[in-house]
Structure formats: structure tokens, C-alpha cells
Motif scaffolding. Structure first.
Motif, mmCIF file in Angstrom:
data_model
loop_
_atom_site.group_PDB
_atom_site.id
_atom_site.type_symbol
_atom_site.label_atom_id
_atom_site.label_comp_id
_atom_site.label_asym_id
_atom_site.label_seq_id
_atom_site.Cartn_x
_atom_site.Cartn_y
_atom_site.Cartn_z
ATOM 1 N N ASP A 359 2.469 -8.298 -9.686
ATOM 2 C CA ASP A 359 3.217 -7.025 -9.912
ATOM 3 C C ASP A 359 4.403 -6.909 -8.729
ATOM 4 O O ASP A 359 4.059 -6.676 -7.692
ATOM 5 N N PRO A 360 5.528 -7.344 -9.049
ATOM 6 C CA PRO A 360 6.608 -7.615 -7.969
ATOM 7 C C PRO A 360 6.997 -5.937 -7.423
ATOM 8 O O PRO A 360 7.740 -5.644 -6.650
ATOM 9 N N GLN A 361 6.906 -5.026 -8.519
ATOM 10 C CA GLN A 361 7.038 -3.715 -8.122
ATOM 11 C C GLN A 361 6.033 -2.852 -7.607
ATOM 12 O O GLN A 361 6.221 -1.624 -7.163
ATOM 13 N N ALA A 362 5.019 -3.415 -7.238
ATOM 14 C CA ALA A 362 3.773 -2.792 -6.558
ATOM 15 C C ALA A 362 4.436 -2.328 -5.147
ATOM 16 O O ALA A 362 5.347 -3.081 -4.583
ATOM 17 N N ARG A 363 3.876 -1.485 -4.481
ATOM 18 C CA ARG A 363 4.331 -0.961 -3.110
ATOM 19 C C ARG A 363 3.063 -0.594 -2.192
ATOM 20 O O ARG A 363 2.079 -0.308 -2.971
ATOM 21 N N GLY A 364 3.381 -0.557 -1.021
ATOM 22 C CA GLY A 364 2.249 0.086 -0.180
ATOM 23 C C GLY A 364 2.015 1.398 -0.232
ATOM 24 O O GLY A 364 2.850 2.207 -0.534
ATOM 25 N N VAL A 365 0.578 1.705 -0.297
ATOM 26 C CA VAL A 365 0.024 3.050 -0.429
ATOM 27 C C VAL A 365 -1.089 3.439 0.758
ATOM 28 O O VAL A 365 -1.812 2.534 0.551
#
Length: 504
Positions: A359-365
């Protein structure tokens, strides 16, 4: 200091540093050298490096530093590994036309992935390449180059990768190893182990496969050092040069992960996995690729942001301290925090994520923050988040029926004993350490010996000496078993919000 006798030279260009090593023919380290460098991020999702100012300049610097220890006539062979797969277009003179586009941490080609899947069909592409198109795939990045930089594309005569460019500068020959070539999908056919014309029009338009290097195995001889390369590096012209490979595969070689059931876990700027298999087990979540030696098969995977996440945290949360002191302070503080970081949970997807979610649109959470939390808690949560990501990848391997007989850890992150313990506790697996954990450049030295014809594959076992076994602690594992489902749920429950933010 000078030494006598034949030696082997290994070079590795990583994401943030390059390393070189000289060894004897039985693997004894004579000298080593490190050069630091950075990356360029010209736009969100884009990660690049200059091929000459970083890759080739580092190689020259390392070689000259190492040759201060020996006479060039003693060097029996040279091998290079580098970050990969990367995309580098060259003109008719073999000169780079733009900075190299890096591996899966560069996510610029999302639209091209979607277009290829739509035009050709995801199932057909997977059946052909034995992998799904992800940010790790080079085919979509080639199409991005063709569509977004037509002037560069019009002048392109060769499409290569980082390790292959170093070999070209040393020998004048364009050659690529099968492990890397598999990631130039859908232009590579894993059944024939040759470039394939099947999907050429969708990727290369009216251009042909002559844009791509020759294919060979990592330990084969690519050629010999040319007179020009000898003048630039100090190497003796005629010195054998190996085909080489990506850094992760060279890391696997460096710790002896070359037998069926051996799994290397590389703790670097990203975390990479290489499992040696008797047969290919294709799955869209991970990568089925060639191995180091002729006929070998690997199941591979890679996370997007691991060591680079700890580096970011050191830069941002301990900027008052020199880098090494910053790491020491953060690891010490994290060690005092109990498993679970007192209610903190972190998704380490700061550069998108590769396997197994792709998922290239995943981000840190970061979830669960309170005013009671410290930077030590945040750092602990980061280490645990990476551990959960490693567990997720190992589960994907096991879902395929992969037989993981032993796990060998290697890379800069292994210096943080706290991190290794966390990963073993999270995953429930023991991790072996070897006495030499220098990394890819050490594996390259062995490849240099193979290309020079002075080593056989079985000689590698004499290079590898066990050092330590990190085993899971029952109480910590129980705590992480309770948290792991929450880690998985945190991604699914925040995905739509994070995707929207990534487009803003």
C-alpha cells in the motif's frame, strides 16, 4: 598496515551509506571502510540518488581507501551490490540521464500500476511474472519515465539498476542478475529466466528489449576491470568483476543463508527478507525471485520504513546529541519501557508500505498517546511496530506453506540488542547471529571469489561462524500476542483516513 597473499574486494552501496571490505580467501577481514551519503526526495513519494555523485563516487572512494592496505596485484576479484531494484536510464554513451529512481520506497508510479493492471489484467500479469505489480516493480516506473519525462525517454539507450551501473563503470558491460531482473516485471519471464516481449508494448511502447542489460547469475563473471576504471580506482586492469546483485541478497550470502529453509532478516534502512526455497511459491503479497546461484529460488519481501524510521526519530527527538549518542540514549530509554510501550501502538508505514499489504498510500500512525508518554515510549513503540510488521511478513510466508528452518539476522539494526529481543518476542522465533555481521559487502567479497574462480559455493560455510541466539521471552511474547490483533486492526480502521490525507 600491509598484508600479503590474495584478497577479495566487496562493495555495497546502501540507502544512506556505502561499505567496502577486503578479505582473505577464507573470509578473514583485512580492512573495511564506510562512506556516508543521503537521498533526494524531490516530491512526495519520490526517492532518488545520483548515480555518479553517490554510487560511483562512493565506489571509487572505497576502493582507493581499501587499496591503501594491499597492492592491487593481490586483488583476485571484485563484486558490487547496491540498493535495488532501482531504475537508471543511460544515454548512448552510457551516461546517466537523470538521478536513479529507488526501489519500493519510491511510490511515484501508482497511476502506471493501475493503468497496467487495467489494460493487461491483474491475473494475467501475476501469472506471467509470479508477482503482483507493486511499488517494488520497475516496469511501471519505466512507463512513468516514458510518460512523464519524454525528453529523457527519447535519449535513453539503456535501462539499468544501481549494482549493474557499478559493474558497467568497472567493466564496460551491461549485465544484470536474475534476482534483480525479476523485479523488472512484466519484462522478465521467471520460467525461461529471460527477458520477455509479451508485455513490451505496454511498458516500452515502440522500443525493444535491447534497452535492457544481459542477464546472468550473481556469482558469474561480468568482465574485467578496464584501463579507464583502473585509472579511476587504482584497481589492476584485468581484475575479474562479478555480476553482483541487490544489497539484500548479498546480505543473505554474508550470513550463509543459502540453503533451503534459511531465512535472512536484514535490519537496514528498510527490513528485507530472503527465504531460500526448493520451489517457487508465488503469491501477490510477496515476491518470487531468483536466488544468488544458478537455479536457486527465493521468496522475498520488504518493509518500507524501519531503520530509516529509527534514524528519523534520532534526528527529530534527539537532535541535541551526535548520531551515535542519540541512538544509544533512545535504545537505553526504550529498554526501560515495558512491552506495549504503556499503551502506545505505532504503524511504521512512514514511506508507504511494501509487503505484505503493498500500500503506497499507507502512512505512519501513532495511537494511544497521552501526556505521560516520553520519547522513550515513542521509540519503543517504533521498534515494536517494526516487530509487528516483521511478524505480518512471516505469517504471509507461512500461509504459503514455506518451510522456515532457521532465521538469521543481519544489518546495522542488529547492533541494537533491544530491537532484536523485541522482534523475537513479537514473532515468537529465535534469531541467529553470526560473528561477522558486516553485511552485504562481506557477501560481495565471497561473490568476488566465485567470479574469480578461486571459491566454490560450499566454501561459504567456512566463512560463517555462529555468535549468538536471541530467543523469545514467554511473558513478553504473551503481551505482544494480545497487541498484534490491534496492530492489524489499526491499519484497516485508519486506512481510508490515511489514504485521503496522502492525497491532500
Amino acid at each position: 598496515m600491509t598484508v600479503r597473499g590474495p584478497v577479495l574486494l566487496g562493495l555495497d552501496v546502501g540507502t544512506y551509506s556505502s561499505k567496502g571490505v577486503l578479505t582473505t580467501l577464507d573470509g578473514q577481514i583485512i580492512a573495511q571502510h564506510v562512506v556516508a551519503h543521503g537521498v533526494s526526495m524531490p516530491a512526495p513519494g519520490q526517492v532518488e540518488q545520483d548515480a555518479d555523485a553517490v554510487w560511483w563516487a562512493d565506489a571509487q572512494s572505497l576502493i582507493r581507501a581499501l587499496l591503501e592496505t594491499v597492492d592491487p596485484t593481490q586483488v583476485m576479484g571484485v563484486a558490487c551490490s547496491a540498493i535495488g531494484p532501482t531504475l537508471l536510464p543511460l544515454n548512448k554513451h552510457g551516461q546517466p540521464l537523470r538521478p536513479g529512481i529507488l526501489y519500493g520506497i519510491d511510490t511515484r508510479a501508482g497511476a502506471q500500476i493501475d493503468a497496467l493492471n487495467h489494460e493487461l489484467g491483474e491475473e494475467l500479469l501475476f501469472t506471467h511474472s509470479q508477482m503482483a505489480l507493486t511499488s517494488q516493480a520497475i516496469g511501471p516506473k519505466i512507463r512513468w519515465l516514458r510518460e512523464r519525462e519524454p525528453d529523457v525517454w527519447a535519449r535513453t539507450q539503456t535501462l539499468t539498476t544501481a549494482s549493474s551501473y557499478l559493474v558497467y563503470r568497472l567493466t564496460g558491460r551491461h549485465v544484470m542478475d536474475h534476482h534483480t531482473g525479476a523485479h523488472f516485471m512484466p519484462l522478465y519471464d521467471p520460467r525461461t529466466r529471460q527477458w520477455s516481449e509479451t508485455f513490451c508494448p505496454a511498458v516500452l511502447a515502440d522500443r525493444g528489449l535491447d534497452l535492457l542489460p544481459e542477464l546472468a547469475w550473481s556469482d558469474e563473471r561480468a568482465g574485467e576491470v578496464t584501463s579507464e576504471a583502473g585509472q579511476l580506482t587504482g584497481l589492476l586492469p584485468g581484475t575479474p568483476v562479478a555480476v553482483g546483485t541487490v544489497d539484500a541478497l548479498a546480505e543473505a550470502i554474508s550470513v550463509g543463508a543459502t540453503q533451503s529453509g534459511d531465512l535472512m532478516v536484514m535490519y537496514g534502512s528498510t527490513t528485507f527478507f530472503v527465504l531460500v526455497q526448493p520451489l517457487s511459491t508465488p503469491d501477490p503479497r510477496v515476491w518470487s525471485v531468483g536466488g544468488a546461484f544458478a537455479g536457486q529460488v527465493n521468496l522475498a519481501a520488504g518493509m518500507g520504513t524501519t531503520g530509516s524510521l529509527t534514524r528519523w526519530m534520532a534526528d527529530e527527538f534527539a537532535r541535541d546529541l551526535p548520531t551515535e549518542q542519540a541512538y544509544g540514549a533512545l535504545f537505553a530509554e526504550a529498554a526501560r519501557i515495558p512491552p506495549g510501550a504503556d499503551g502506545l501502538l505505532m504503524l511504521p508505514y512512514f514511506s508507504g508500505e511494501r509487503t505484505p499489504i503493498n500500500d503506497p498510500q499507507a502512512r505512519g500512525v501513532i495511537a494511544g498517546l497521552t501526556l505521560a508518554h516520553t520519547r522513550g515510549h515513542l521509540f519503543r513503540a517504533a521498534l515494536e511496530g517494526v516487530g509487528f510488521g516483521i511478524r505480518h511478513n512471516l505469517e504471509a510466508f507461512r500461509d504459503l506453506g514455506a518451510d522456515i528452518r532457521r532465521v538469521i539476522a543481519v544489518g546495522g539494526g542488529t547492533k541494537g540488542r533491544v530491537w532484536l529481543q523485541i522482534v523475537s518476542d513479537v514473532t515468537g522465533v529465535a534469531q541467529e547471529m553470526t560473528q561477522v555481521s558486516l553485511g552485504a559487502s562481506y557477501g560481495d567479497a565471497f561473490l568476488a571469489g566465485r567470479a574469480a574462480g578461486v571459491l566454490a559455493p560450499e566454501d561459504l560455510q567456512g566463512w560463517i561462524q555462529p555468535a549468538e541466539l536471541v530467543v523469545p521471552e514467554a511473558a513478553a511474547k504473551a503481551a505482544y500476542d494480545r497487541l498484534y490483533p490491534l496492530y492489524r486492526e489499526l491499519y484497516t480502521s485508519t486506512r481510508s483516513v490515511v489514504h485521503a490525507l496522502s492525497r491532500s
